[in-house]
Scaffold this motif. Structure first.
Motif, mmCIF file in Angstrom:
data_model
loop_
_atom_site.group_PDB
_atom_site.id
_atom_site.type_symbol
_atom_site.label_atom_id
_atom_site.label_comp_id
_atom_site.label_asym_id
_atom_site.label_seq_id
_atom_site.Cartn_x
_atom_site.Cartn_y
_atom_site.Cartn_z
ATOM 1 N N LEU A 1 0.824 -1.208 0.000
ATOM 2 C CA LEU A 1 0.000 0.000 0.000
ATOM 3 C C LEU A 1 0.859 1.261 0.000
ATOM 4 N N TRP A 2 2.209 1.093 0.129
ATOM 5 C CA TRP A 2 3.050 2.292 0.216
ATOM 6 C C TRP A 2 2.982 3.205 -1.005
ATOM 7 N N PRO A 3 2.823 2.715 -2.258
ATOM 8 C CA PRO A 3 2.683 3.689 -3.353
ATOM 9 C C PRO A 3 1.468 4.585 -3.173
ATOM 10 N N LEU B 1 -0.955 9.951 -1.153
ATOM 11 C CA LEU B 1 -1.759 10.689 -0.182
ATOM 12 C C LEU B 1 -0.901 11.665 0.625
ATOM 13 N N PHE B 2 0.274 11.222 1.072
ATOM 14 C CA PHE B 2 1.139 12.090 1.857
ATOM 15 C C PHE B 2 1.628 13.271 1.033
ATOM 16 N N ALA C 1 1.137 -3.195 7.539
ATOM 17 C CA ALA C 1 0.572 -1.861 7.337
ATOM 18 C C ALA C 1 1.476 -0.781 7.933
ATOM 19 N N LEU C 2 2.048 -1.059 9.107
ATOM 20 C CA LEU C 2 2.955 -0.100 9.722
ATOM 21 C C LEU C 2 4.218 0.061 8.882
ATOM 22 N N GLY C 3 4.681 -1.031 8.280
ATOM 23 C CA GLY C 3 5.831 -0.945 7.389
ATOM 24 C C GLY C 3 5.534 -0.081 6.176
ATOM 25 N N ALA C 4 4.347 -0.237 5.613
ATOM 26 C CA ALA C 4 3.950 0.596 4.477
ATOM 27 C C ALA C 4 3.929 2.073 4.859
ATOM 28 N N LEU C 5 3.415 2.367 6.044
ATOM 29 C CA LEU C 5 3.379 3.742 6.529
ATOM 30 C C LEU C 5 4.789 4.296 6.714
ATOM 31 N N SER D 1 6.289 7.420 4.391
ATOM 32 C CA SER D 1 6.720 8.675 5.007
ATOM 33 C C SER D 1 8.208 8.924 4.758
ATOM 34 N N TYR D 2 9.012 7.867 4.822
ATOM 35 C CA TYR D 2 10.441 8.006 4.514
ATOM 36 C C TYR D 2 10.644 8.502 3.080
#
Length: 308
Positions: free
Chosen positions: A99-101, A106-107, A153-157, A161-162
């Motif tokens: 979900l990171w892309p 969004l960010f 999910a936390l890894g994707a976040l 952000s990174y």
């Protein structure tokens, strides 16, 4: 290096990431922090060796700020991902992590000049629908939501952000990731000694996964992506990254680490569709946005970073 060559370099990172879930699943009994420490050592030494062969070892020093950001992004995301695929079915954890892309879109839309639009919300809802399918218990595990799903999910976040914050460090040489990875290895080793029991009687498959990750998806891929993002067509690379969950999931199924399922295929497709919907118009905005250096000023000689 031309922009076209740099873009092709970034594509190579996406191809290497298609093996990430497979090698992580192959690591078997290796504790997550120990696996992170081992792969970061392999990756960091590889990058420094390449820099030395190219006569660019003097460029391998990160700034304090970029080093701290690397510890957060590289170590945080990698450790969370390894833990996720060991505590949840690999295909499910892998897709949720990808979900990171969408999160990057969004960010970046919330940054100055970005603007959150209806398509961003629509893409986010589609992505959430995909994750809902994965944790509903309809797949092979039948276990519903687990710790591994949350870690993914936390890894994707963390990675999203990174990635957004790292746009402010376009002037920092890619070779600096070598020392940053060795710093990540030290941090991972400290966590391993504090929370895990060491395992060194690894099988050939487990050793193969360590070197496969360290040389490829965790080592070389980070540098290739860094080069592509700083010098290539970043909008095109951002769209191409949506292929990573498809490729990695197909690799897992073909190698027998995940069962083929129409629900898995549907979830994978929804994640890609959601990211594409949210990322509409990325190329036009990327052409009009100047990259930022670590000081926040436009970095000369670099193309625009990926805008949402």
């Amino acid at each position: 290096m031309t922009a076209r060559t740099a873009t092709l370099t970034g594509f190579c990172a996406i191809l290497l990431w298609s093996t990430l879930a497979l090698f992580a699943a192959m690591s078997g009994r290796v504790p997550p922090f120990q696996l992170a420490a081992m792969t970061f050592v392999v990756g960091g030494l590889l990058i420094l060796a390449i820099a030395a062969l190219r006569g660019r070892l003097g460029r391998a020093w990160p700034t304090p700020a970029s080093f701290a950001l690397g510890l957060y992004g590289l170590f945080g995301d990698t450790a969370l991902y390894y833990a996720a695929v060991k505590t949840a079915p690999p295909a499910e954890a892998n897709l949720i992590h990808y979900l990171w892309p969408l999160l990057i879109v969004l960010f970046a839309a919330l940054l100055p000049g970005g603007g959150l639009r209806a398509r961003h919300l629509a893409g986010a809802l589609i992505g959430l629908a995909a994750t809902g399918l994965l944790v509903s218990g309809g797949l092979g595990s039948g276990g519903g939501l687990s710790l591994g799903h949350g870690l993914a999910a936390l890894g994707a976040l963390t990675w999203a952000s990174y990635s957004v914050i790292s746009r402010r460090f376009a002037a920092v040489p890619s070779e600096s990731l070598g020392l940053t990875m060795l710093g990540c290895a030290v941090l991972a080793l400290a966590c391993h000694l504090a929370f895990e029991t060491s395992l060194w009687s690894l099988t050939a498959t487990e050793w193969g996964s360590v070197f496969g990750l360290g040389l490829g998806a965790i080592g070389l891929a980070f540098v290739l992506w860094d080069v592509g993002m700083k010098r290539g067509d970043v909008a095109l690379l951002g769209v191409a990254s949506y292929a990573a969950p498809v490729l990695s999931t197909v690799v897992l199924v073909l190698c027998g680490y995940a069962p083929a399922s129409w629900l898995l295929a549907l979830s994978c497709a929804l994640i890609v569709v959601g990211a594409l919907v949210a990322g509409g118009g990325a190329r036009r905005r990327a052409e009009n946005v100047a990259p930022l250096s670590s000081a926040g000023a436009a970095a000369p000689g670099n193309p625009a970073p990926p805008a949402a």
